[in-house]
Design a protein around this motif. Sequence first.
Motif, PDB file in Angstrom:
ATOM      1  N   ASP A 126       3.086   0.866   4.473  1.00 18.34           N
ATOM      2  CA  ASP A 126       3.654   0.189   2.850  1.00 18.34           C
ATOM      3  C   ASP A 126       2.559   0.357   2.622  1.00 18.34           C
ATOM      4  OD1 ASP A 126       3.506  -1.363   1.011  1.00 18.34           O
ATOM      5  OD2 ASP A 126       4.726  -3.637   2.804  1.00 18.34           O
ATOM      6  N   ILE A 127       2.422   1.065   1.389  1.00 18.66           N
ATOM      7  CA  ILE A 127       1.492   1.483  -0.068  1.00 18.66           C
ATOM      8  C   ILE A 127       1.187   1.986  -1.205  1.00 18.66           C
ATOM      9  CG2 ILE A 127      -0.213   2.784   1.464  1.00 18.66           C
ATOM     10  CD1 ILE A 127       0.743   5.492   0.181  1.00 18.66           C
ATOM     11  N   LEU A 128       0.573   1.284  -2.339  1.00 16.46           N
ATOM     12  CA  LEU A 128       0.837   1.704  -3.648  1.00 16.46           C
ATOM     13  C   LEU A 128      -0.951   2.517  -4.175  1.00 16.46           C
ATOM     14  CD1 LEU A 128      -1.160  -0.781  -5.579  1.00 16.46           C
ATOM     15  CD2 LEU A 128       0.091  -2.431  -4.235  1.00 16.46           C
ATOM     16  N   GLN A 129      -0.573   2.712  -5.388  1.00 15.99           N
ATOM     17  CA  GLN A 129      -1.592   3.249  -6.460  1.00 15.99           C
ATOM     18  C   GLN A 129      -2.258   2.751  -7.049  1.00 15.99           C
ATOM     19  OE1 GLN A 129      -2.433   7.588  -6.616  1.00 15.99           O
ATOM     20  NE2 GLN A 129      -3.375   7.685  -7.970  1.00 15.99           N
ATOM     21  N   PHE A 130      -3.536   1.977  -7.325  1.00 13.88           N
ATOM     22  CA  PHE A 130      -3.860   1.278  -8.180  1.00 13.88           C
ATOM     23  C   PHE A 130      -5.201   2.487  -8.742  1.00 13.88           C
ATOM     24  CE2 PHE A 130      -6.822  -2.006 -10.022  1.00 13.88           C
ATOM     25  CZ  PHE A 130      -6.566  -1.956 -11.124  1.00 13.88           C
ATOM     26  N   ASP A 131      -5.176   2.268 -10.014  1.00 10.19           N
ATOM     27  CA  ASP A 131      -6.666   2.940 -10.423  1.00 10.19           C
ATOM     28  C   ASP A 131      -7.485   4.476  -9.372  1.00 10.19           C
ATOM     29  OD1 ASP A 131      -8.901   2.721 -12.038  1.00 10.19           O
ATOM     30  OD2 ASP A 131     -10.601   1.362 -10.690  1.00 10.19           O
ATOM     31  N   HIS A 132      -7.194   4.949  -9.004  1.00  6.77           N
ATOM     32  CA  HIS A 132      -6.778   6.147  -8.510  1.00  6.77           C
ATOM     33  C   HIS A 132      -7.215   5.518  -7.526  1.00  6.77           C
ATOM     34  CE1 HIS A 132      -6.539   8.596 -12.250  1.00  6.77           C
ATOM     35  NE2 HIS A 132      -7.341   7.630 -12.693  1.00  6.77           N
ATOM     36  N   LEU A 133      -7.176   4.355  -6.678  1.00  2.00           N
ATOM     37  CA  LEU A 133      -6.988   4.257  -5.169  1.00  2.00           C
ATOM     38  C   LEU A 133      -5.395   3.883  -4.205  1.00  2.00           C
ATOM     39  CD1 LEU A 133     -10.261   1.790  -5.278  1.00  2.00           C
ATOM     40  CD2 LEU A 133     -10.447   4.486  -4.518  1.00  2.00           C
ATOM     41  N   ILE A 134      -5.801   4.685  -2.780  1.00  2.00           N
ATOM     42  CA  ILE A 134      -4.421   4.134  -2.353  1.00  2.00           C
ATOM     43  C   ILE A 134      -5.084   2.572  -1.677  1.00  2.00           C
ATOM     44  CG2 ILE A 134      -3.327   4.280   0.225  1.00  2.00           C
ATOM     45  CD1 ILE A 134      -2.050   5.938  -2.590  1.00  2.00           C
ATOM     46  N   TYR A 135      -3.564   2.023  -1.786  1.00  2.00           N
ATOM     47  CA  TYR A 135      -3.817   0.377  -1.295  1.00  2.00           C
ATOM     48  C   TYR A 135      -2.815   0.573  -0.473  1.00  2.00           C
ATOM     49  CZ  TYR A 135      -7.514  -1.704  -4.763  1.00  2.00           C
ATOM     50  OH  TYR A 135      -8.213  -1.523  -5.723  1.00  2.00           O
ATOM     51  N   ILE A 136      -3.328  -0.668   0.702  1.00  2.00           N
ATOM     52  CA  ILE A 136      -2.069  -0.719   2.002  1.00  2.00           C
ATOM     53  C   ILE A 136      -2.331  -2.491   2.227  1.00  2.00           C
ATOM     54  CG2 ILE A 136      -3.854  -0.444   4.116  1.00  2.00           C
ATOM     55  CD1 ILE A 136      -1.299   1.235   5.787  1.00  2.00           C
ATOM     56  N   LYS A 137      -1.026  -2.328   2.579  1.00  2.00           N
ATOM     57  CA  LYS A 137      -0.454  -3.690   3.008  1.00  2.00           C
ATOM     58  C   LYS A 137      -1.029  -3.928   3.599  1.00  2.00           C
ATOM     59  CE  LYS A 137       2.925  -7.052   3.980  1.00  2.00           C
ATOM     60  NZ  LYS A 137       4.497  -6.962   4.335  1.00  2.00           N
ATOM     61  N   ALA A 138      -1.845  -5.104   4.305  1.00  2.00           N
ATOM     62  CA  ALA A 138      -3.437  -5.756   4.933  1.00  2.00           C
ATOM     63  C   ALA A 138      -2.368  -5.771   5.910  1.00  2.00           C
ATOM     64  CB  ALA A 138      -3.850  -7.147   4.689  1.00  2.00           C
TER      65      ALA A 138
END
Length: 123
Positions: free
Chosen positions: A39-51
């Motif tokens: 479960d990821i998303l991309q913002f500001d060229h970084l990948i974020y994952i659901k904690a």
Amino acid sequence: MQKILVYSFLFLLVLTGCSSVIPDNPTAKTILKEDAQADILQFDHLIYIKAADQESLIKNNFIRGDKIGVIKKTTTSTLFFKDFYATKLPIGSEIFATNNHDTYTIIVEIDGKQILYKALLEG
């Protein structure tokens, strides 16, 4: 002329040697290759994952800050995965900064529920 060629070669050698030492942050492709259900998303060229520990939202007093965008596309295709793309979040999900302006932690709000996402950083 020969000195210029030697110095140019040495410069290129040093330049290419140094570039391989700098680690790259994970991409959607590398994350989804390891876990196709991430479960990821991309913002500001970084990948974020659901904690994994959503309780940290409460424990660390993360409070929704300024709105920074909305999910534009839901996809598991890693080809051209861009900012505001996500693998699980529905289109239109709102993304917010946190109250402490921690740029590596963001909050996504869906139907009034807040979900914490953390940036995946190398090194």
